[in-house]
Design a protein around this motif. Structure first.
Motif, short mmCIF file in Angstrom:
data_model
loop_
_atom_site.label_atom_id
_atom_site.label_comp_id
_atom_site.label_asym_id
_atom_site.label_seq_id
_atom_site.Cartn_x
_atom_site.Cartn_y
_atom_site.Cartn_z
N SER A 97 65.85 61.80 20.96
CA SER A 97 64.54 62.44 20.79
C SER A 97 63.95 62.84 22.13
O SER A 97 64.32 62.28 23.17
N ALA A 98 63.03 63.79 22.07
CA ALA A 98 62.31 64.24 23.27
C ALA A 98 60.85 64.35 22.86
O ALA A 98 60.53 65.01 21.87
N ARG A 99 59.98 63.67 23.59
CA ARG A 99 58.56 63.73 23.25
C ARG A 99 57.71 63.66 24.50
O ARG A 99 58.23 63.51 25.61
N ARG A 100 56.39 63.76 24.30
CA ARG A 100 55.44 63.74 25.39
C ARG A 100 54.39 62.68 25.13
O ARG A 100 53.98 62.48 23.99
N ARG A 101 53.98 61.95 26.18
CA ARG A 101 52.84 61.04 26.08
C ARG A 101 52.00 61.33 27.30
O ARG A 101 52.44 61.05 28.43
N GLY A 102 50.81 61.91 27.11
CA GLY A 102 50.03 62.35 28.25
C GLY A 102 50.82 63.42 28.98
O GLY A 102 51.31 64.37 28.37
N LYS A 103 50.98 63.23 30.28
CA LYS A 103 51.76 64.19 31.06
C LYS A 103 53.18 63.67 31.31
O LYS A 103 53.91 64.21 32.14
N TYR A 104 53.56 62.61 30.61
CA TYR A 104 54.90 62.07 30.76
C TYR A 104 55.83 62.62 29.68
O TYR A 104 55.46 62.67 28.50
N LEU A 105 57.03 63.00 30.08
CA LEU A 105 58.06 63.43 29.13
C LEU A 105 58.99 62.26 28.92
O LEU A 105 59.34 61.55 29.88
N ILE A 106 59.39 62.02 27.66
CA ILE A 106 60.21 60.86 27.33
C ILE A 106 61.43 61.31 26.56
O ILE A 106 61.32 61.85 25.46
N PHE A 107 62.58 61.10 27.15
CA PHE A 107 63.84 61.47 26.52
C PHE A 107 64.56 60.17 26.17
O PHE A 107 64.89 59.37 27.06
N THR A 108 64.82 59.97 24.89
CA THR A 108 65.30 58.67 24.42
C THR A 108 66.76 58.68 23.95
O THR A 108 67.16 59.56 23.18
N THR A 109 67.51 57.68 24.44
CA THR A 109 68.87 57.43 23.95
C THR A 109 68.84 56.07 23.25
O THR A 109 67.82 55.38 23.30
N ARG A 110 69.96 55.68 22.66
CA ARG A 110 69.96 54.38 21.96
C ARG A 110 69.80 53.22 22.94
O ARG A 110 69.33 52.15 22.58
N ALA A 111 70.17 53.43 24.21
CA ALA A 111 70.08 52.34 25.19
C ALA A 111 68.73 52.28 25.89
O ALA A 111 68.17 51.21 26.08
N ALA A 112 68.21 53.41 26.29
CA ALA A 112 66.96 53.43 27.07
C ALA A 112 66.38 54.83 27.07
O ALA A 112 67.02 55.77 26.60
N SER A 113 65.16 54.92 27.59
CA SER A 113 64.50 56.23 27.67
C SER A 113 64.31 56.63 29.12
O SER A 113 64.02 55.80 29.99
N LEU A 114 64.46 57.91 29.35
CA LEU A 114 64.18 58.48 30.65
C LEU A 114 62.75 58.99 30.60
O LEU A 114 62.38 59.72 29.68
N ILE A 115 61.92 58.57 31.56
CA ILE A 115 60.54 59.03 31.62
C ILE A 115 60.40 59.93 32.84
O ILE A 115 60.74 59.51 33.96
N ILE A 116 59.94 61.15 32.62
CA ILE A 116 59.80 62.10 33.72
C ILE A 116 58.36 62.58 33.82
O ILE A 116 57.76 62.95 32.81
N HIS A 117 57.81 62.53 35.04
CA HIS A 117 56.48 63.09 35.30
C HIS A 117 56.68 64.21 36.31
O HIS A 117 57.45 64.08 37.25
N LEU A 118 55.97 65.32 36.10
CA LEU A 118 56.17 66.49 36.96
C LEU A 118 55.25 66.52 38.18
O LEU A 118 55.37 67.41 39.02
N GLY A 119 54.36 65.54 38.28
CA GLY A 119 53.49 65.48 39.45
C GLY A 119 52.68 66.76 39.61
O GLY A 119 52.20 67.31 38.64
#
Length: 270
Positions: free
Chosen positions: A51-73
């Motif tokens: 899945s790919a979603r947004r929380r505030g200005k954070y982007l969250i890309f989720t795999t079964r093991a963990a999620s990558l959180i990206i902020h664009l500053g």
DNA sequence: AAAACTACCTGAGTGC
DNA sequence: TGCACTCAGGTAGTTT
């Protein structure tokens, strides 16, 4: 650079390329972002993005093991490119996808971040965030009025506080307060409930309209295809110091609030 | 506790 | 051309 509409525009652009795709390879060209990109990001290699979603200005890309959180500053952007595309100077991080395309993070000022979390919503960066402004159940005049009780901070700084509401950055704070007819310097605790009703509506209206327009490109915001957003032409006060107020014909003023440029009409905003 | 300030970093623009 | 300076869409961390 990006406020909520720009992050949402980015999400909508990249999500179809990511969800259901396998992470073939992760490239860290420069780990020096706001915090060093952790080596553990490589653990995601071989996993599928569920899945790919947004929380505030954070982007969250989720795999079964963990999620990558990206902020664009302030200056970050994500693009989907052919892997053969020449690297740009500030392309710091990339994910090669099973589709053969590549997601690249470009961030000249390196105020953005890439972090890993097993439970992204519990991550310290996200755990204490306020409500989403487009969620009218959680975000409304009642919430703002309650949160502002006894606060002397200027209402502009108040709505830019991510613990109060997420996603309202420097441009849309000025825009929302103009639409609501509230002076940015007014202490948050002195704003009436009625005015907060106008403000909550204005925030939703301006963020929603900007998302529709693909975000605001003031200097360098680009979507996943490298294209600008078109909301800049709809801005009513931001960056219009000395120009005529579009509502009353008065003169738009620029002041500095919390070290940030702030624009308003002294005649229509009380 | 809340408010104010600092720091992080590169690049574009301005005035001399 | 070059230098010095200002400003820029964010926000965690520190100080007052």
């Amino acid at each position: 650079m990006p406020e909520l509409p720009e992050v949402e525009t980015t999400l909508r652009g990249v999500a179809p390329h990511l969800v259901g795709r396998k992470i073939v390879e992760i490239t860290v060209r420069d780990r020096r972002l706001r915090w060093p990109v952790p080596d553990s990001v490589h653990d995601l290699t071989g996993l599928k993005i569920d899945s790919a979603r947004r929380r505030g200005k954070y982007l969250i890309f989720t795999t079964r093991a963990a999620s990558l959180i990206i902020h664009l500053g302030m200056s970050g952007s994500l693009r989907i490119v052919d892997p053969a595309t020449a690297w740009q100077k500030h392309d710091h991080f990339a994910i090669l996808l099973g589709s053969g395309k590549q997601l690249r993070l470009h961030d000249p000022r390196r105020f953005g971040c890439v972090v890993l979390a097993a439970e992204p919503d519990q991550h310290p960066l996200l755990a204490a965030l306020g409500p989403e402004p487009l969620d009218d159940k959680a975000f409304n005049a009642t919430h703002l009025f309650a949160a502002s009780h006894g606060k002397s901070v200027a209402v502009k700084n108040f709505i830019m506080d991510s613990h109060v509401v997420v996603g309202v950055g420097n441009i849309y704070a000025s825009e929302s307060l103009f639409i609501a007819g509230i002076r940015p310097t007014r202490p948050a605790g002195k704003v009436t409930r009625t005015a907060f009703e106008r403000l909550a509506d204005a925030i939703r209206q301006v963020l929603g309209a900007s998302i529709e327009a693909g975000g605001t490109t003031l200097r360098d915001f680009l979507n996943e295809k490298g294209e600008p957003g078109y909301f800049a032409q709809s801005l009513r006060v931001y960056d219009r110091a000395g120009q005529r107020c579009l509502r009353c014909g008065g003169t738009v003023k620029r002041i500095v609030l919390g070290q940030r440029s702030t624009y308003f009409c002294p005649k229509c905003q009380k």
